[in-house]
Design an enzyme around this catalytic site. Structure first.
Site, PDB file in Angstrom:
ATOM      1  CE  LYS A   1      -3.757  -2.284   2.524  1.00  0.00           C
ATOM      2  NZ  LYS A   1      -3.561  -3.969   2.869  1.00  0.00           N
TER       3      LYS A   1
ATOM      4  CG  ASP B   1       6.837   8.570  -0.013  1.00  0.00           C
ATOM      5  OD1 ASP B   1       6.862   9.714   0.053  1.00  0.00           O
ATOM      6  OD2 ASP B   1       7.262   8.127   0.842  1.00  0.00           O
TER       7      ASP B   1
ATOM      8  N   PRO C   1       5.422  11.645  -5.966  1.00  0.00           N
ATOM      9  CG  PRO C   1       4.362  12.395  -7.420  1.00  0.00           C
ATOM     10  CD  PRO C   1       4.514  12.843  -5.950  1.00  0.00           C
ATOM     11  CG  ASN C   2      11.820  10.377  -7.529  1.00  0.00           C
ATOM     12  OD1 ASN C   2      11.664  10.374  -9.033  1.00  0.00           O
ATOM     13  ND2 ASN C   2      12.607  10.344  -6.791  1.00  0.00           N
TER      14      ASN C   2
ATOM     15  CB  THR D   1     -12.199  -2.662   6.096  1.00  0.00           C
ATOM     16  OG1 THR D   1     -10.481  -2.933   6.579  1.00  0.00           O
ATOM     17  CG2 THR D   1     -12.801  -2.922   4.557  1.00  0.00           C
TER      18      THR D   1
ATOM     19  NE  ARG E   1      -7.268 -13.238  10.485  1.00  0.00           N
ATOM     20  CZ  ARG E   1      -8.012 -12.234  11.212  1.00  0.00           C
ATOM     21  NH1 ARG E   1      -7.982 -11.838  12.163  1.00  0.00           N
ATOM     22  NH2 ARG E   1      -8.890 -11.385  10.363  1.00  0.00           N
TER      23      ARG E   1
HETATM   24  O1  C5P Z   1      -9.713 -11.641   7.657  1.00  0.00           O
HETATM   25  P1  C5P Z   1      -8.703 -12.649   6.946  1.00  0.00           P
HETATM   26  O2  C5P Z   1      -7.253 -13.100   7.481  1.00  0.00           O
HETATM   27  O3  C5P Z   1      -8.861 -13.513   5.618  1.00  0.00           O
HETATM   28  O4  C5P Z   1      -7.703 -11.657   5.722  1.00  0.00           O
HETATM   29  C1  C5P Z   1      -6.964 -11.473   4.905  1.00  0.00           C
HETATM   30  C2  C5P Z   1      -6.021 -10.230   4.590  1.00  0.00           C
HETATM   31  O5  C5P Z   1      -7.019  -9.545   4.223  1.00  0.00           O
HETATM   32  C3  C5P Z   1      -5.072  -9.123   5.080  1.00  0.00           C
HETATM   33  O6  C5P Z   1      -4.445 -10.384   5.057  1.00  0.00           O
HETATM   34  C4  C5P Z   1      -6.146  -8.108   5.687  1.00  0.00           C
HETATM   35  O7  C5P Z   1      -4.772  -6.853   4.740  1.00  0.00           O
HETATM   36  C5  C5P Z   1      -7.089  -8.076   4.561  1.00  0.00           C
HETATM   37  N1  C5P Z   1      -8.369  -7.646   5.090  1.00  0.00           N
HETATM   38  C6  C5P Z   1      -8.710  -6.850   5.469  1.00  0.00           C
HETATM   39  N2  C5P Z   1      -9.817  -6.102   5.053  1.00  0.00           N
HETATM   40  C7  C5P Z   1     -10.381  -6.535   5.790  1.00  0.00           C
HETATM   41  C8  C5P Z   1     -10.166  -8.148   6.529  1.00  0.00           C
HETATM   42  C9  C5P Z   1      -9.247  -7.860   5.843  1.00  0.00           C
HETATM   43  O8  C5P Z   1      -8.744  -5.503   3.943  1.00  0.00           O
HETATM   44  N3  C5P Z   1     -11.853  -6.345   6.587  1.00  0.00           N
END
Ligand code: C5P
Length: 238
Positions: free
Chosen positions: A64, A67, A69-70, A123, A214
């Site tokens: 993600k 910064d 642009p360069n 999120t 997970r």
């Molecule tokens: O919840 P889980 O382990 O499946 O998440 C997998 C990936 O999804 C994580 O690496 C996390 O960066 C991303 N994620 C997200 N937003 C969420 C849940 C998970 O970006 N609400």
């Protein structure tokens, strides 16, 4: 192609041994592996070669970038040299930053060019934070759609979207890759408010790829786990 090949497993671990172990178990089933700060900060981008040797043919580098642009163009250059398949930048870095990333990617041969994905609204943010702390007048869905459209207008290849917003984002950007994390199994509670959804629904709404972390990392029976997510197509498993 089996639906499971739309699944990207998030290697959310700092242990190369655990990541390699997961790749050996999961690479016959899933379509790619997501690598973030947990693996790259302690081990460097060279860890990508180790993961590839273990069987991860497609690596999604999720750092993600945000910064000037360069600096972002230099980051895209380094990631491209390591042969990443996809990578993320924050759309809030602005048009000049995204354009610089796109221009850098396009200096490489087509088969080396990474898919550049924009992250719009994390999120972990909500309306209160967006309005009262970050000073945005738009609603969360409006701001996501706005930033996503800005990204593709700058030449970015696609965006990341939570399951709840996929439909609106797909409408806002038209063509372009949509990658969706926050996937839960159909039997998991629907009573939370954390912008989650099922993989089938996200695909029906317009997602191209699903990120699961997970739930897959802990699995010693990937076919069974993917079937629990209703993301396993026996006929298309090879
Ligand atoms: O919840 P889980 O382990 O499946 O998440 C997998 C990936 O999804 C994580 O690496 C996390 O960066 C991303 N994620 C997200 N937003 C969420 C849940 C998970 O970006 N609400």
């Amino acid at each position: 192609m089996g639906i499971q090949r739309k699944v990207i497993c998030a290697l959310d671990t700092s242990s190369v041994a655990d990541a390699v172990d997961a790749i050996r178990r999961l690479s016959p089933y899933v379509g790619g592996f997501k690598v973030g700060h947990a693996l790259t900060l302690p081990h460097g981008l060279g860890v990508i070669e180790t993961l590839r040797e273990a069987g991860a043919q497609r690596i999604f580098l999720d750092l993600k970038f945000h910064d000037i642009p360069n600096s972002v163009a230099l980051a895209v250059r380094e990631a491209t040299r390591h042969g990443v398949w996809m990578m993320t930048l924050h759309a809030s870095g602005g048009p000049a930053m995204m354009t610089a990333a796109v221009e850098e990617a396009r200096t490489h041969s087509e088969e080396l060019q990474p898919i550049l994905l924009a992250v719009s609204v994390l999120t972990s943010l909500n309306q209160h934070i967006l309005t009262d702390h970050l000073g945005t007048n738009r609603s969360v869905p409006e701001h996501m759609a706005y930033l996503s459209k800005l990204a593709v207008d700058c030449g970015m290849d696609g965006v990341v979207s939570s399951p709840e917003e996929v439909k609106d984002i797909r409408k806002a950007i038209g063509h372009g890759v949509v990658v969706t994390p926050g996937i839960r199994r159909p039997d998991q509670s629907t009573h939370d408010h954390s912008r989650t959804g099922t993989g089938q629904q996200a695909i029906a709404d317009g997602a191209d790829y699903l990120v699961i972390g997970r739930g897959l990392m802990a699995s010693d029976d990937p076919a069974r786990t993917l079937a629990d997510y209703e993301l396993y197509d026996v006929a298309g498993s090879h």
